[in-house]
Scaffold this motif. Structure first.
Motif, PDB file in Angstrom:
ATOM      1  N   LYS A   2     -11.430  85.936  73.747  1.00 52.66           N
ATOM      2  CA  LYS A   2     -12.646  86.503  73.159  1.00 52.66           C
ATOM      3  C   LYS A   2     -13.736  85.442  73.049  1.00 52.66           C
ATOM      4  CE  LYS A   2     -14.579  88.901  69.137  1.00 52.66           C
ATOM      5  NZ  LYS A   2     -15.887  88.555  69.612  1.00 52.66           N
ATOM      6  N   ALA A   3     -13.378  84.247  72.623  1.00 56.34           N
ATOM      7  CA  ALA A   3     -14.352  83.154  72.519  1.00 56.34           C
ATOM      8  C   ALA A   3     -14.932  82.834  73.896  1.00 56.34           C
ATOM      9  CB  ALA A   3     -13.710  81.917  71.901  1.00 56.34           C
ATOM     10  N   ALA A   4     -14.081  82.854  74.918  1.00 59.17           N
ATOM     11  CA  ALA A   4     -14.537  82.569  76.285  1.00 59.17           C
ATOM     12  C   ALA A   4     -15.525  83.638  76.753  1.00 59.17           C
ATOM     13  CB  ALA A   4     -13.344  82.477  77.233  1.00 59.17           C
ATOM     14  N   TRP A   5     -15.203  84.911  76.530  1.00 62.50           N
ATOM     15  CA  TRP A   5     -16.114  85.984  76.935  1.00 62.50           C
ATOM     16  C   TRP A   5     -17.444  85.877  76.188  1.00 62.50           C
ATOM     17  CZ3 TRP A   5     -17.707  89.175  80.440  1.00 62.50           C
ATOM     18  CH2 TRP A   5     -18.637  90.147  80.103  1.00 62.50           C
ATOM     19  N   LEU A  34     -14.482  76.156  71.265  1.00 57.90           N
ATOM     20  CA  LEU A  34     -14.962  76.258  72.646  1.00 57.90           C
ATOM     21  C   LEU A  34     -16.481  76.205  72.666  1.00 57.90           C
ATOM     22  CD1 LEU A  34     -14.031  76.793  75.608  1.00 57.90           C
ATOM     23  CD2 LEU A  34     -14.473  79.215  75.143  1.00 57.90           C
ATOM     24  N   CYS A  35     -17.041  75.238  73.413  1.00 57.12           N
ATOM     25  CA  CYS A  35     -18.499  75.140  73.522  1.00 57.12           C
ATOM     26  C   CYS A  35     -18.961  75.146  74.977  1.00 57.12           C
ATOM     27  CB  CYS A  35     -19.009  73.907  72.786  1.00 57.12           C
ATOM     28  SG  CYS A  35     -18.402  72.342  73.417  1.00 57.12           S
ATOM     29  N   GLY A  36     -18.022  75.065  75.928  1.00 56.38           N
ATOM     30  CA  GLY A  36     -18.357  75.117  77.342  1.00 56.38           C
ATOM     31  C   GLY A  36     -17.168  75.617  78.138  1.00 56.38           C
ATOM     32  N   LEU A  37     -17.439  76.248  79.260  1.00 57.03           N
ATOM     33  CA  LEU A  37     -16.379  76.824  80.082  1.00 57.03           C
ATOM     34  C   LEU A  37     -16.839  76.843  81.528  1.00 57.03           C
ATOM     35  CD1 LEU A  37     -13.738  78.576  80.424  1.00 57.03           C
ATOM     36  CD2 LEU A  37     -15.185  80.562  79.912  1.00 57.03           C
ATOM     37  N   SER A  38     -15.963  76.436  82.415  1.00 58.15           N
ATOM     38  CA  SER A  38     -16.257  76.572  83.841  1.00 58.15           C
ATOM     39  C   SER A  38     -14.990  76.988  84.570  1.00 58.15           C
ATOM     40  CB  SER A  38     -16.828  75.278  84.434  1.00 58.15           C
ATOM     41  OG  SER A  38     -15.912  74.220  84.312  1.00 58.15           O
ATOM     42  N   THR A  39     -15.183  77.565  85.750  1.00 58.29           N
ATOM     43  CA  THR A  39     -14.045  77.893  86.610  1.00 58.29           C
ATOM     44  C   THR A  39     -14.176  77.055  87.878  1.00 58.29           C
ATOM     45  OG1 THR A  39     -15.210  79.784  87.611  1.00 58.29           O
ATOM     46  CG2 THR A  39     -13.785  80.231  85.698  1.00 58.29           C
ATOM     47  N   PHE A  40     -13.025  76.651  88.402  1.00 58.99           N
ATOM     48  CA  PHE A  40     -12.998  75.690  89.512  1.00 58.99           C
ATOM     49  C   PHE A  40     -11.739  75.953  90.317  1.00 58.99           C
ATOM     50  CE2 PHE A  40     -12.918  70.969  90.712  1.00 58.99           C
ATOM     51  CZ  PHE A  40     -14.127  71.000  91.389  1.00 58.99           C
TER      52      PHE A  40
END
Length: 190
Positions: free
Chosen positions: A16-19, A65-71
């Motif tokens: 939920k935090a990520a979304w 969580l303050c940042g998120l990336s996909t790699f």
């Protein structure tokens, strides 16, 4: 700050935090970019559960969580790109899985004045550089023209690599509109 790399987000609270972070970071692009840059919730959930795509979680000092990336270096896991393009241009690197793609890099609105974005970029660069790889990413024109993402990321990567980095714009797509206002003779007849 800490960047934690995981292959799946399975915890409901983190999911939920990520979304919320993702949606908050990209919602403005709905009206600023022609091509859709914000995944639907179902697509986002699928990516978060896809083990082919690493999730880079940037956590602040409180563990939030303050940042998120996909790699990923499995280019078939990235919708809307053609893995065959990369295979044709760099066949050896492609076969060795030394080409990564950034699906997105998002920073929460409350963390925009922090090192979160830099931490995410650094962590992804270290992954690719450790294998003499390359990183692909795309930006919409708004993010490139108004926020200078292409230039900022290029400068960051150049600094991180000690100058041993080359950058190339691979492709561009233009969106056109053709408008047909009423002809003067048709306006007079109405």
């Amino acid at each position: 700050m800490l960047v934690k790399i995981i292959d799946q987000i399975t915890d409901d609270e983190m999911h939920k935090a990520a979304w919320d972070l993702y949606e908050g970071a990209f919602r403005d692009l709905r009206s600023l970019a022609v091509q859709r840059h914000l995944m639907y919730r179902s697509e986002f959930e699928e990516v978060m559960r896809d083990p082919r795509v690493d999730k880079y979680l940037c956590l602040n000092d409180d563990g939030k969580l303050c940042g998120l990336s996909t790699f990923t270096n499995d280019l078939y896991a990235v919708p809307l790109i053609a893995p065959e393009y990369f295979e044709r241009r760099w066949p050896e690197m492609y076969a060795q899985k030394r080409i990564w793609y950034v699906g997105f890099a998002a920073v929460g609105t409350e963390a925009r004045d922090t090192r979160a974005f830099s931490e995410l970029v650094t962590a992804m660069q270290q992954t690719a550089a450790a294998r003499n790889g390359m990183i692909g990413i795309d930006y919409c024109r708004y993010n490139d023209d108004e926020r200078n993402f292409g230039r900022v990321v290029r400068l960051m990567l150049k600094r991180l690599s000690g100058g041993a980095m080359r950058a190339e714009c691979l492709d561009q797509q233009s969106f056109w509109i053709y408008e047909f206002p009423a002809a003067p003779s048709l306006r007079a007849a109405a």
